[in-house]
Motif scaffolding. Structure first.
Motif, PDB file in Angstrom:
ATOM      1  N   UNK A  73       0.849  -1.193   0.000  1.00 13.22           N
ATOM      2  CA  UNK A  73       0.000   0.000   0.000  1.00 13.22           C
ATOM      3  C   UNK A  73       0.884   1.242   0.000  1.00 13.22           C
ATOM      4  N   UNK A  74       0.804   2.083  -1.024  1.00 12.65           N
ATOM      5  CA  UNK A  74       1.632   3.298  -1.073  1.00 12.65           C
ATOM      6  C   UNK A  74       1.366   4.212   0.118  1.00 12.65           C
ATOM      7  N   UNK A  75       2.383   4.942   0.515  1.00 11.60           N
ATOM      8  CA  UNK A  75       2.281   5.809   1.682  1.00 11.60           C
ATOM      9  C   UNK A  75       1.181   6.859   1.527  1.00 11.60           C
ATOM     10  N   UNK A  76       0.994   7.379   0.311  1.00  7.34           N
ATOM     11  CA  UNK A  76       0.010   8.448   0.112  1.00  7.34           C
ATOM     12  C   UNK A  76      -1.427   7.980   0.313  1.00  7.34           C
ATOM     13  N   UNK A  77      -1.651   6.661   0.262  1.00  9.09           N
ATOM     14  CA  UNK A  77      -3.008   6.140   0.431  1.00  9.09           C
ATOM     15  C   UNK A  77      -3.467   6.290   1.878  1.00  9.09           C
ATOM     16  N   UNK A  78      -2.592   5.965   2.827  1.00  6.47           N
ATOM     17  CA  UNK A  78      -2.990   6.008   4.237  1.00  6.47           C
ATOM     18  C   UNK A  78      -2.528   7.277   4.952  1.00  6.47           C
ATOM     19  N   UNK A  79      -1.689   8.091   4.302  1.00  7.92           N
ATOM     20  CA  UNK A  79      -1.152   9.300   4.939  1.00  7.92           C
ATOM     21  C   UNK A  79      -2.220  10.243   5.487  1.00  7.92           C
ATOM     22  N   UNK A  80      -3.379  10.439   4.822  1.00  8.56           N
ATOM     23  CA  UNK A  80      -4.394  11.345   5.383  1.00  8.56           C
ATOM     24  C   UNK A  80      -5.036  10.834   6.667  1.00  8.56           C
ATOM     25  N   UNK A  81      -4.867   9.533   6.959  1.00 14.66           N
ATOM     26  CA  UNK A  81      -5.563   8.933   8.094  1.00 14.66           C
ATOM     27  C   UNK A  81      -4.635   8.513   9.231  1.00 14.66           C
ATOM     28  N   UNK A  82      -3.407   8.186   8.891  1.00 12.58           N
ATOM     29  CA  UNK A  82      -2.490   7.670   9.899  1.00 12.58           C
ATOM     30  C   UNK A  82      -1.067   7.987   9.477  1.00 12.58           C
ATOM     31  N   UNK A  83      -0.211   8.322  10.435  1.00 17.86           N
ATOM     32  CA  UNK A  83       1.182   8.624  10.113  1.00 17.86           C
ATOM     33  C   UNK A  83       1.975   7.334   9.938  1.00 17.86           C
ATOM     34  N   UNK A  84       3.150   7.463   9.338  1.00 13.93           N
ATOM     35  CA  UNK A  84       4.001   6.289   9.144  1.00 13.93           C
ATOM     36  C   UNK A  84       4.410   5.693  10.485  1.00 13.93           C
ATOM     37  N   UNK A  85       4.653   6.558  11.465  1.00 10.38           N
ATOM     38  CA  UNK A  85       5.041   6.065  12.793  1.00 10.38           C
ATOM     39  C   UNK A  85       3.911   5.274  13.444  1.00 10.38           C
ATOM     40  N   UNK A  86       2.681   5.775  13.291  1.00 11.58           N
ATOM     41  CA  UNK A  86       1.526   5.059  13.850  1.00 11.58           C
ATOM     42  C   UNK A  86       1.299   3.735  13.122  1.00 11.58           C
ATOM     43  N   UNK A  87       1.487   3.754  11.824  1.00  8.87           N
ATOM     44  CA  UNK A  87       1.330   2.518  11.049  1.00  8.87           C
ATOM     45  C   UNK A  87       2.350   1.481  11.502  1.00  8.87           C
ATOM     46  N   UNK A  88       3.571   1.941  11.763  1.00  7.90           N
ATOM     47  CA  UNK A  88       4.597   1.008  12.216  1.00  7.90           C
ATOM     48  C   UNK A  88       4.215   0.381  13.548  1.00  7.90           C
ATOM     49  N   UNK A  89       3.688   1.175  14.488  1.00  8.23           N
ATOM     50  CA  UNK A  89       3.313   0.632  15.785  1.00  8.23           C
ATOM     51  C   UNK A  89       2.156  -0.347  15.661  1.00  8.23           C
ATOM     52  N   UNK A  90       1.202  -0.045  14.766  1.00  7.37           N
ATOM     53  CA  UNK A  90       0.103  -0.986  14.519  1.00  7.37           C
ATOM     54  C   UNK A  90       0.650  -2.286  13.951  1.00  7.37           C
ATOM     55  N   UNK A  91       1.582  -2.163  13.005  1.00  3.71           N
ATOM     56  CA  UNK A  91       2.170  -3.356  12.389  1.00  3.71           C
ATOM     57  C   UNK A  91       2.938  -4.187  13.405  1.00  3.71           C
ATOM     58  N   UNK A  92       3.669  -3.509  14.283  1.00  3.08           N
ATOM     59  CA  UNK A  92       4.435  -4.238  15.299  1.00  3.08           C
ATOM     60  C   UNK A  92       3.513  -4.956  16.269  1.00  3.08           C
ATOM     61  N   UNK A  93       2.469  -4.260  16.732  1.00  2.00           N
ATOM     62  CA  UNK A  93       1.552  -4.855  17.707  1.00  2.00           C
ATOM     63  C   UNK A  93       0.758  -6.002  17.087  1.00  2.00           C
TER      64      UNK A  93
END
Length: 229
Positions: A73-93
């Motif tokens: 999923x390209x970064x620009x798709x989720x950028x309006x809703x969640x930051x890259x840092x938040x996405x990383x924490x979701x992915x880790x958890x």
């Protein structure tokens, strides 16, 4: 590591692996359809099978789906809703939880395969090899978590996403995103691609089977012996 190493394993090997996965699976399905099965060992020994299977499949399905969506999923798709840092924490958890569940289930299945005599004697070398490789792959995935936590700016995650998306868009600089990444990431990627190479030659092919016809199947007529008397 040399440029040749990165170019081959992270720029060329992905296309070799994906080609073998696609062509090999098609050839096997066409030429050996009766080998396209999971070959359950339930009749040999049922202890631990149900629990191990459920945990393993739940974990692997979440892991596979997470990798597929997260990496492609390209970064620009989720950028309006969640930051890259938040996405990383979701992915880790989420990935960590799914990895632990999958690890527990696969450990049970590996133990059955290696230490239950009836199952071990009827297992092929490919059966044992693929289970052990999957076990190592999950361990490697869990090993990457501390390394990811050490990069709160999500740069590692973004580089991995850029690499995966570059592979699928045929970008020649794909391998450059992997240069100098920590060893667990590199080994995890190489082993994952190797599993793609082995996929058509093992029982893993059953993952591609979707029982579509089962939904519209005709009713099975069962006649009781008692009714005839």
């Amino acid at each position: 590591m040399t440029n040749t190493y990165y170019t081959f394993f992270f720029g060329i090997y992905p296309y070799i692996a994906l080609s073998i996965l696609a062509i090999g699976s098609l050839v096997r399905y066409d030429r050996e359809p009766y080998t396209w099965k999971a070959s359950s060992s339930l009749l040999l020994a049922d202890k631990g099978l149900r629990l191990g299977n459920i945990l393993f499949h739940i974990g692997v399905l979440f892991i596979f789906g997470g990798h597929l969506v997260g990496l492609l999923t390209p970064h620009w798709v989720y950028a309006p809703f969640i930051t890259a840092e938040q996405k990383q924490m979701v992915a880790i958890a989420a990935g960590g939880a799914a990895g632990i569940v999958g690890f527990a289930g696969l450990t049970i299945l590996v133990f059955r395969r290696l230490f239950v005599a009836r199952i071990r004697h009827t297992s092929s070398a490919a059966d044992i090899l693929i289970l052990l490789l999957l076990w190592v792959q999950i361990v490697l995935g869990l090993t990457t978590i501390p390394f990811s936590l050490g990069h709160h700016d999500a740069t590692i995650m973004l580089r991995l996403c850029d690499w995966a998306q570059s592979i699928f868009t045929f970008q020649p600089q794909a391998a450059s995103y992997i240069v100098d990444l920590a060893w667990p990431y590199q080994v995890h990627i190489i082993l994952g691609l190797t599993l793609f190479v082995l996929f058509p030659f093992t029982r893993l092919v059953h993952m591609l089977s979707v029982p579509v016809k089962y939904i519209g199947r005709p009713y099975q007529i069962v006649r009781s012996r008692m009714a005839k008397r």
